[in-house]
Motif scaffolding. Structure first.
Motif, PDB file in Angstrom:
ATOM      1  N   ASP A 144       0.809  -1.230   0.000  1.00  0.00           N
ATOM      2  CA  ASP A 144       0.000   0.000   0.000  1.00  0.00           C
ATOM      3  C   ASP A 144       0.840   1.277   0.000  1.00  0.00           C
ATOM      4  OD1 ASP A 144       0.973  -0.355   2.553  1.00  0.00           O
ATOM      5  OD2 ASP A 144      -0.897   0.149   3.555  1.00  0.00           O
ATOM      6  N   GLN A 146       1.975   5.108  -0.610  1.00  0.00           N
ATOM      7  CA  GLN A 146       1.228   6.358  -0.690  1.00  0.00           C
ATOM      8  C   GLN A 146       1.159   6.790  -2.152  1.00  0.00           C
ATOM      9  OE1 GLN A 146       2.738   9.166   2.195  1.00  0.00           O
ATOM     10  NE2 GLN A 146       2.415   7.728   3.871  1.00  0.00           N
ATOM     11  N   THR A 147       0.066   7.406  -2.526  1.00  0.00           N
ATOM     12  CA  THR A 147      -0.197   7.696  -3.937  1.00  0.00           C
ATOM     13  C   THR A 147       0.840   8.625  -4.566  1.00  0.00           C
ATOM     14  OG1 THR A 147      -1.710   9.455  -3.282  1.00  0.00           O
ATOM     15  CG2 THR A 147      -2.683   7.309  -3.779  1.00  0.00           C
ATOM     16  N   ASN A 149       4.029   8.454  -4.098  1.00  0.00           N
ATOM     17  CA  ASN A 149       5.302   7.751  -4.226  1.00  0.00           C
ATOM     18  C   ASN A 149       5.340   6.964  -5.538  1.00  0.00           C
ATOM     19  OD1 ASN A 149       7.706   6.397  -3.877  1.00  0.00           O
ATOM     20  ND2 ASN A 149       7.267   5.737  -1.785  1.00  0.00           N
ATOM     21  N   ASN A 169      -6.715   9.023   3.153  1.00  0.00           N
ATOM     22  CA  ASN A 169      -6.186   9.345   4.486  1.00  0.00           C
ATOM     23  C   ASN A 169      -5.738   8.106   5.265  1.00  0.00           C
ATOM     24  OD1 ASN A 169      -6.805  12.094   4.036  1.00  0.00           O
ATOM     25  ND2 ASN A 169      -8.916  11.715   4.659  1.00  0.00           N
ATOM     26  N   ARG A 170      -5.111   7.165   4.589  1.00  0.00           N
ATOM     27  CA  ARG A 170      -4.747   5.881   5.204  1.00  0.00           C
ATOM     28  C   ARG A 170      -3.550   5.988   6.146  1.00  0.00           C
ATOM     29  NH1 ARG A 170      -5.431   0.434   4.847  1.00  0.00           N
ATOM     30  NH2 ARG A 170      -3.573  -0.882   4.808  1.00  0.00           N
ATOM     31  N   GLU A 171      -2.590   6.854   5.822  1.00  0.00           N
ATOM     32  CA  GLU A 171      -1.375   6.944   6.622  1.00  0.00           C
ATOM     33  C   GLU A 171      -1.039   8.399   6.884  1.00  0.00           C
ATOM     34  OE1 GLU A 171       1.946   4.893   4.935  1.00  0.00           O
ATOM     35  OE2 GLU A 171       0.797   3.073   4.580  1.00  0.00           O
ATOM     36  N   LYS A 178      -2.347  11.064   4.372  1.00  0.00           N
ATOM     37  CA  LYS A 178      -2.033  10.829   2.962  1.00  0.00           C
ATOM     38  C   LYS A 178      -2.828   9.628   2.450  1.00  0.00           C
ATOM     39  CE  LYS A 178       1.174  13.992   2.538  1.00  0.00           C
ATOM     40  NZ  LYS A 178       1.056  15.107   1.627  1.00  0.00           N
ATOM     41  N   ASP A 179      -3.158   9.679   1.167  1.00  0.00           N
ATOM     42  CA  ASP A 179      -3.857   8.568   0.518  1.00  0.00           C
ATOM     43  C   ASP A 179      -2.855   7.479   0.143  1.00  0.00           C
ATOM     44  OD1 ASP A 179      -6.029  10.264   0.681  1.00  0.00           O
ATOM     45  OD2 ASP A 179      -6.025  10.779  -1.454  1.00  0.00           O
ATOM     46  N   SER A 180      -3.318   6.242   0.184  1.00  0.00           N
ATOM     47  CA  SER A 180      -2.498   5.108  -0.240  1.00  0.00           C
ATOM     48  C   SER A 180      -3.167   4.395  -1.401  1.00  0.00           C
ATOM     49  CB  SER A 180      -2.314   4.113   0.910  1.00  0.00           C
ATOM     50  OG  SER A 180      -1.546   4.672   1.940  1.00  0.00           O
TER      51      SER A 180
END
Length: 195
Positions: A144, A146-147, A149, A169-171, A178-180
């Protein structure tokens, strides 16, 4: 050292409950250029923080199995795998989790920055995929990134992972949600070159 998987250049070995391995993680996770891909530049790790987080893993007190990545016998990074809970990846609308009985997740950090952008991370991910399918009988593996990366996402796509969904907003990165991108690979859709 206990190698769980190896080829001519790379060895994945179990992390040990020892000062040497904790010192490696402290070095890597106190480097801002590495930390920006972990919890953020404002969340650098010292030895105490490493011991608190990774000690239970190294001692086998948690489900996470920590490993050190060695390239030509030199430690260069960290990879972990774990048996994933059915709802851990929040993908029930995308993947029918009732079809899978042995779900796994993985995470990777190349801590020695001089080894970035050389294809080593991709090789390590492919080794971990083979290990989990062959030795742990995984039927699906999740990862998973982050988007933002893009480098990690390209690495995982080259290794056969398929993007499934964006988890909002996972991490936290520097305390900012941040979104994953939830990605997965199954035994049936792994690329032939991994076999």
């Amino acid at each position: 050292m206990e190698g769980i998987y190896r080829d001519e250049l790379i060895t994945l070995r179990r992390m040990k409950d020892c000062l040497e391995d904790y010192s490696l993680l402290t070095k890597w996770l106190s480097d801002p250029s590495v930390a920006q891909y972990y919890e953020g530049k404002s969340k650098l790790y010292d030895m105490e923080k490493v011991l608190m987080k990774f000690g239970p893993y190294a001692r086998g007190e948690e489900r996470v199995i920590p490993c050190i990545i060695e390239y030509q016998n030199t430690p260069i990074g960290y990879i972990q795998y774990y048996k994933a809970h059915p709802d851990e990846y929040d993908e029930s609308k995308v993947v029918d989790m009732t079809k899978y009985k042995n779900t796994h997740g993985a995470d990777i950090i190349i801590g020695e920055t001089q080894f970035w952008n050389k294809g080593i991370g991709t090789n390590v991910i492919q080794m971990m995929i083979r290990f989990l399918f062959e030795n742990e009988n995984a039927d699906i593996i999740f990862i998973d990134p982050q988007t933002w990366n893009k480098r990690a996402i390209r690495c995982y796509e080259k290794s056969g992972f398929n993007p499934l969904m964006v988890a909002k907003n996972r991490e936290l990165l520097d305390d900012i949600p941040k979104d994953s991108l939830i990605m997965a690979i199954t035994a049936k859709d792994q690329p032939l070159y991994l076999l």
